[in-house]
Design an enzyme around this catalytic site. Sequence first.
Site, PDB file in Angstrom:
ATOM      1  N   THR A 180      43.687  35.671  53.238  1.00 46.94           N
ATOM      2  CA  THR A 180      43.284  35.496  51.886  1.00 46.94           C
ATOM      3  C   THR A 180      43.422  33.993  51.566  1.00 46.94           C
ATOM      4  O   THR A 180      43.993  33.264  52.040  1.00 46.94           O
ATOM      5  CB  THR A 180      44.294  36.170  51.062  1.00 46.94           C
ATOM      6  OG1 THR A 180      44.456  37.530  51.587  1.00 46.94           O
ATOM      7  CG2 THR A 180      43.805  36.257  49.759  1.00 46.94           C
ATOM      8  N   ARG A 208      36.177  50.134  50.928  1.00 45.70           N
ATOM      9  CA  ARG A 208      37.737  49.768  50.832  1.00 45.70           C
ATOM     10  C   ARG A 208      37.774  48.561  49.792  1.00 45.70           C
ATOM     11  O   ARG A 208      37.220  47.632  49.802  1.00 45.70           O
ATOM     12  CB  ARG A 208      38.590  49.333  51.972  1.00 45.70           C
ATOM     13  CG  ARG A 208      39.934  49.065  52.077  1.00 45.70           C
ATOM     14  CD  ARG A 208      40.156  47.637  51.987  1.00 45.70           C
ATOM     15  NE  ARG A 208      41.618  47.359  52.059  1.00 45.70           N
ATOM     16  CZ  ARG A 208      42.030  46.180  52.042  1.00 45.70           C
ATOM     17  NH1 ARG A 208      41.422  44.853  51.894  1.00 45.70           N
ATOM     18  NH2 ARG A 208      43.343  45.937  51.866  1.00 45.70           N
ATOM     19  N   VAL A 209      38.878  48.692  48.611  1.00 45.99           N
ATOM     20  CA  VAL A 209      39.098  47.821  47.813  1.00 45.99           C
ATOM     21  C   VAL A 209      40.259  46.995  48.009  1.00 45.99           C
ATOM     22  O   VAL A 209      41.383  47.641  48.212  1.00 45.99           O
ATOM     23  CB  VAL A 209      39.046  48.322  46.318  1.00 45.99           C
ATOM     24  CG1 VAL A 209      39.406  47.390  45.354  1.00 45.99           C
ATOM     25  CG2 VAL A 209      37.900  49.164  46.140  1.00 45.99           C
ATOM     26  N   SER A 210      40.163  45.529  48.053  1.00 40.44           N
ATOM     27  CA  SER A 210      41.210  44.658  48.299  1.00 40.44           C
ATOM     28  C   SER A 210      42.189  44.305  46.873  1.00 40.44           C
ATOM     29  O   SER A 210      41.762  44.590  45.777  1.00 40.44           O
ATOM     30  CB  SER A 210      40.624  43.236  48.605  1.00 40.44           C
ATOM     31  OG  SER A 210      41.592  42.124  48.674  1.00 40.44           O
ATOM     32  N   ASP A 211      43.406  44.056  47.274  1.00 41.67           N
ATOM     33  CA  ASP A 211      44.285  43.798  46.245  1.00 41.67           C
ATOM     34  C   ASP A 211      43.611  42.357  45.349  1.00 41.67           C
ATOM     35  O   ASP A 211      44.253  42.153  44.161  1.00 41.67           O
ATOM     36  CB  ASP A 211      45.654  43.496  46.723  1.00 41.67           C
ATOM     37  CG  ASP A 211      45.845  42.102  47.612  1.00 41.67           C
ATOM     38  OD1 ASP A 211      45.170  42.438  48.506  1.00 41.67           O
ATOM     39  OD2 ASP A 211      46.251  41.294  47.094  1.00 41.67           O
ATOM     40  N   THR A 229      49.042  37.504  49.197  1.00 45.21           N
ATOM     41  CA  THR A 229      48.427  37.534  50.425  1.00 45.21           C
ATOM     42  C   THR A 229      49.043  38.751  51.206  1.00 45.21           C
ATOM     43  O   THR A 229      50.204  38.872  51.209  1.00 45.21           O
ATOM     44  CB  THR A 229      48.105  36.001  51.026  1.00 45.21           C
ATOM     45  OG1 THR A 229      47.756  36.300  52.304  1.00 45.21           O
ATOM     46  CG2 THR A 229      49.326  35.477  51.257  1.00 45.21           C
ATOM     47  N   GLY A 230      48.470  39.025  52.214  1.00 48.24           N
ATOM     48  CA  GLY A 230      48.749  39.904  52.949  1.00 48.24           C
ATOM     49  C   GLY A 230      48.238  41.206  53.024  1.00 48.24           C
ATOM     50  O   GLY A 230      47.070  41.508  52.581  1.00 48.24           O
ATOM     51  N   ILE A 231      48.836  42.566  53.568  1.00 46.17           N
ATOM     52  CA  ILE A 231      48.155  43.700  53.331  1.00 46.17           C
ATOM     53  C   ILE A 231      47.984  44.180  52.246  1.00 46.17           C
ATOM     54  O   ILE A 231      48.763  44.537  51.564  1.00 46.17           O
ATOM     55  CB  ILE A 231      48.641  44.790  54.601  1.00 46.17           C
ATOM     56  CG1 ILE A 231      48.813  44.130  55.912  1.00 46.17           C
ATOM     57  CG2 ILE A 231      48.382  46.040  54.394  1.00 46.17           C
ATOM     58  CD1 ILE A 231      49.277  45.057  56.941  1.00 46.17           C
ATOM     59  N   GLY A 232      46.675  44.249  51.826  1.00 47.29           N
ATOM     60  CA  GLY A 232      46.352  44.669  50.344  1.00 47.29           C
ATOM     61  C   GLY A 232      47.041  45.864  50.072  1.00 47.29           C
ATOM     62  O   GLY A 232      47.485  45.906  48.802  1.00 47.29           O
TER      63      GLY A 232
HETATM   64  N1  GLY Z   1      45.121  40.808  50.678  1.00 43.31           N
HETATM   65  C1  GLY Z   1      43.793  40.847  51.308  1.00 43.31           C
HETATM   66  C2  GLY Z   1      43.265  42.343  51.612  1.00 43.31           C
HETATM   67  O1  GLY Z   1      44.153  43.053  51.933  1.00 43.31           O
HETATM   68  O2  GLY Z   1      42.199  42.495  51.214  1.00 43.31           O
END
Ligand code: GLY
Length: 317
Positions: A180, A208-211, A229-232
Site C-alpha cells: 500500500t 473485495r474492498v480494501s481498507d 498498511t497491511g492486510i485490509g
Molecule cells: N491494505 C491494503 C489492502 O488490504 O487492500
Amino acid sequence: MKLQVQPKLIIHGGAGSSLQAKGGLETVRRSLHVVIEEVYSLLVTGVSASEAVVRGCQMLEDNPHFNAGTGSVLQSDGQIRMSASLMDGTSRRFSGVINVSRVKNPIEMALFLQNSPDRVLSDFGSAELARELQVPSYNALTDLRLKEWIQEREDNFQRTMAGVVAEPEMAESSNGGRGTIGVVALDGYAKLAAGTSTGGKGFERIGRVSDSAMPAGNYATSYAGVSCTGIGEDIIDECLAAKIVIRVSDGMSLQDAMLRSFTEASKNERDLGAIALDATGAISYGKTSEILLAAYHNGDTIGDTLEWNDQELIGYC
Ligand code: GLY
C-alpha cells in the site's frame, strides 16, 4: 503567508515480510527519500497538507516498486483494481475511490471528490467519473506483477497476498507481503491531511474492498492523521486509523494512542502497520508485521524505518 509551525511529513510504501531482492532495501530507501525530499520542500514553500499528501501519493503511485498506481498487483481474475482515499483533517472530509481501473493516479480522483456531494465512489461509479473527467485510459500493469500473478495462478493462488514491493525474485518466493502507499502531512499552518492508495492484497476475489478507501485505513482530524498498511481485513477489524485518530482527538497523546492501538492489534494477531502525525508535530509509526517501509522528515533530518526490526511495536520522534 509566513509559516506558523514547522511542517512534518511521514510516508509509507507498505508493510510485510522482509525484502527479498539483493539491494532491495537501498532501492526502496532511495524511492522513499526522493518523495520525502520533494514533498517536504513543497511544505516549506507553504503548500497545504492536502496538496502535499496528494503530491506524495502521486509520486508513490508512479513508482512501479510499490503496490499502488503503476505496479499495482493483479486480482484473481488478472485485472488491476485500485483504491485510494484522501482525508483533510481541517474540513474533516473523507473522499475516495474503490476498485477503479485504467487510471494512472487514483489519488487524483479522491482529490476531485473532496468537493463533490458524493464523496466515495465504487468501481462502476469511479469508471463513470473517470470518463466524465476525461482521465486518459492508463495501463498500470508491469511485467513483474504479471509474472508474479502467472506464478500464483500455477500454484492455484495459495499465497494470501502479493509481494509488498515488486522485486525480480519475488515471483519465485513464497514469502508474501502487504503493499500500500500512504502519506500524512502537517503543513506550516498546523493543518493535517492523510492519503492512502493501493492495488489491494493481490489475487483477491472480484469485488473485495480494501481498507485503503475506508476510515479504518485512512483518517485525519485537526488533532491527528493516520495512514495504514497491511492486510485490509485486519485493519478493518481493528478500525485502526480512525481508532488512533479519535484517541488523540479525545486527549490521549499520539505515543499512548499508538502504543495502546498496536498492543491491541498484536494481541488480536493482526498483520498491519501505520504511520501517524499529530498537530503538535509528533511523528509515530507502528507495525505488527515484520517490516514497515516508512520514511519521515522531522523538520531537521530524514529518517526511515527500513532497518527497524526491534521488538517495540511503535516508534516515536
Ligand atoms: N491494505 C491494503 C489492502 O488490504 O487492500
